[in-house]
Design a protein around this motif. Sequence first.
Motif, mmCIF file in Angstrom:
data_model
loop_
_atom_site.group_PDB
_atom_site.id
_atom_site.type_symbol
_atom_site.label_atom_id
_atom_site.label_comp_id
_atom_site.label_asym_id
_atom_site.label_seq_id
_atom_site.Cartn_x
_atom_site.Cartn_y
_atom_site.Cartn_z
ATOM 1 N N UNK A 63 0.376 -0.979 0.262
ATOM 2 C CA UNK A 63 0.274 0.095 -0.065
ATOM 3 C C UNK A 63 0.867 1.439 -0.178
ATOM 4 N N UNK A 64 0.159 2.170 -0.992
ATOM 5 C CA UNK A 64 1.429 3.644 -0.832
ATOM 6 C C UNK A 64 0.629 4.700 0.186
ATOM 7 N N UNK A 65 1.500 6.103 0.085
ATOM 8 C CA UNK A 65 1.166 6.543 1.379
ATOM 9 C C UNK A 65 -0.262 6.919 1.202
ATOM 10 N N UNK A 66 -1.424 6.846 0.452
ATOM 11 C CA UNK A 66 -3.129 7.148 0.638
ATOM 12 C C UNK A 66 -3.401 6.084 1.102
ATOM 13 N N UNK A 67 -2.652 4.716 1.141
ATOM 14 C CA UNK A 67 -3.547 3.553 1.433
ATOM 15 C C UNK A 67 -3.952 2.397 -0.176
ATOM 16 N N UNK A 68 -3.854 2.893 -1.256
ATOM 17 C CA UNK A 68 -3.920 2.382 -2.142
ATOM 18 C C UNK A 68 -3.457 0.441 -2.556
ATOM 19 N N UNK A 126 6.636 5.447 5.065
ATOM 20 C CA UNK A 126 5.188 6.762 5.363
ATOM 21 C C UNK A 126 3.952 5.414 5.422
ATOM 22 N N UNK A 127 3.724 6.049 6.694
ATOM 23 C CA UNK A 127 3.163 4.901 6.879
ATOM 24 C C UNK A 127 1.501 6.157 6.416
ATOM 25 N N UNK A 128 -0.366 5.096 6.307
ATOM 26 C CA UNK A 128 -1.220 6.372 6.401
ATOM 27 C C UNK A 128 -2.586 5.564 7.260
ATOM 28 N N UNK A 129 -2.838 6.592 7.388
ATOM 29 C CA UNK A 129 -3.689 7.537 8.535
ATOM 30 C C UNK A 129 -4.443 8.047 8.518
ATOM 31 N N UNK A 130 -5.671 8.793 9.516
ATOM 32 C CA UNK A 130 -5.890 9.351 9.653
ATOM 33 C C UNK A 130 -7.554 10.083 9.330
ATOM 34 N N UNK A 131 -8.489 10.464 9.898
ATOM 35 C CA UNK A 131 -9.539 11.238 8.740
ATOM 36 C C UNK A 131 -9.617 11.188 7.545
ATOM 37 N N UNK A 175 -7.592 9.964 5.028
ATOM 38 C CA UNK A 175 -7.255 9.135 4.639
ATOM 39 C C UNK A 175 -8.777 7.978 4.198
ATOM 40 N N UNK A 176 -8.912 7.745 5.619
ATOM 41 C CA UNK A 176 -9.536 6.905 5.757
ATOM 42 C C UNK A 176 -10.784 7.719 4.504
ATOM 43 N N UNK A 177 -11.362 9.131 4.641
ATOM 44 C CA UNK A 177 -12.444 9.112 3.802
ATOM 45 C C UNK A 177 -12.583 9.450 2.139
ATOM 46 N N UNK A 178 -11.119 9.771 1.820
ATOM 47 C CA UNK A 178 -10.466 8.990 0.477
ATOM 48 C C UNK A 178 -10.481 7.897 0.292
ATOM 49 N N UNK A 179 -10.083 6.806 1.250
ATOM 50 C CA UNK A 179 -10.579 6.235 0.268
ATOM 51 C C UNK A 179 -11.866 4.814 0.978
ATOM 52 N N UNK A 180 -12.583 5.777 1.509
ATOM 53 C CA UNK A 180 -13.851 5.214 1.406
ATOM 54 C C UNK A 180 -14.977 5.813 -0.308
#
Length: 278
Positions: free
Chosen positions: A174-179, A204-209, A211-216
Motif C-alpha cells: 500500500x502506498x501513502x494514500x492506502x491504495x 511513511x504510513x497512512x492514516x487519519x480521518x 485518508x479514511x474518507x478518501x479510501x471510502x
Amino acid sequence: MAGFTKLVNVSQSIKVCCAALGNLSIQSTTRNFGSLLRFQQHVQPQLCASASAITGRNFSTNQTKCDLMQFFDDPKNWPENEVKVGRAWKLDELRIKSNKELHQLWYVLLKERNMLLTMEHECNEKMELFPSPERLDKVKISMENLETVVRERNKAYHLLETGETGERPQRLVANNLGIRYMYKSVEHVLPPFMNVRWIKTRSIGYGGRAVRKFLLKYREKLYNEKRKAKNRSRNEVMMLLRRNPNMDVDFLRRKFPNVNIDKLMESDKIRGHYVPNV
C-alpha cells in the motif's frame, strides 16, 4: 586445412618459377623464350586463383549503408500524406517463429521505431504533416506482442528446469494514500538490515480521518464502475436475445462470463415485439 594446402602449392610454384628463371642465361634467353612463355601461361592463372582464394575467402561483397539517412524514411514518401503499410504482428504469428527470428525481428522493429520517431520530430520541426502516424502504434503493438511471446517461452523454460517462473517476485503493498498495488522486488546494493535508516525515512504510513474518507470515496468509485460495466453487459445480452431469439447461448456465455444467461432467459425483458408462431 584446405587453405594451408593451397598456400603450400603456391609456395612450391613460386620456388619452381624462381629456379627456372635462375637457370636461364643471357644467351639462352632468346632460345627458351617460347618455353618460358608457355610456363608463365600455365603457372600464373594457378597463382592468381590460389591467392584470391586464400586472401578473399573471408570477405563479403555486400554493400552496407552506414550513413544517417537510415534514420529517415524513403525520400519518395516525404511528400505523401498517407503511406501504405501492413498491420501489426499477431501473437499467433510470433509463436511459430524461432528465437533467432524473433531476435532479428526485434531489431528490425527497433530500427523502424527509431526511424518513425525521427520523422515525426522532423515533421514537427518543419510544421509539416507526418504521413500515416498509425505506423508508430503498429510497431508498438508488434514489439509488445514480441515481448509477450519471449516472456512466455522464458516462463516455460524456467518452470521446466527449476519449477519457478523466473519472473521477479511481487507482493501486494500500500502506498501513502492506502491504495494497494503489486510491487516488483528489485536488487539493492545493501541488504535491508544494513540500510535500516534509509528504510525508516522512506516508510511513511497512512492514516487519519482524511485518508479514511478518501479510501471510502475511492472504493465507492471502483464499485460503481464495476456495477455499470456489469449492467452494460447485461443490457447488451438482453438486446441481442430480443432481436435474435434463436441465438447461440453457449457463445453468449463465453463472450459475457459475468452475465447470468439462464436467469436472463426467464425474464420477460428479452421478449421482442413479434407475433409467435401458433
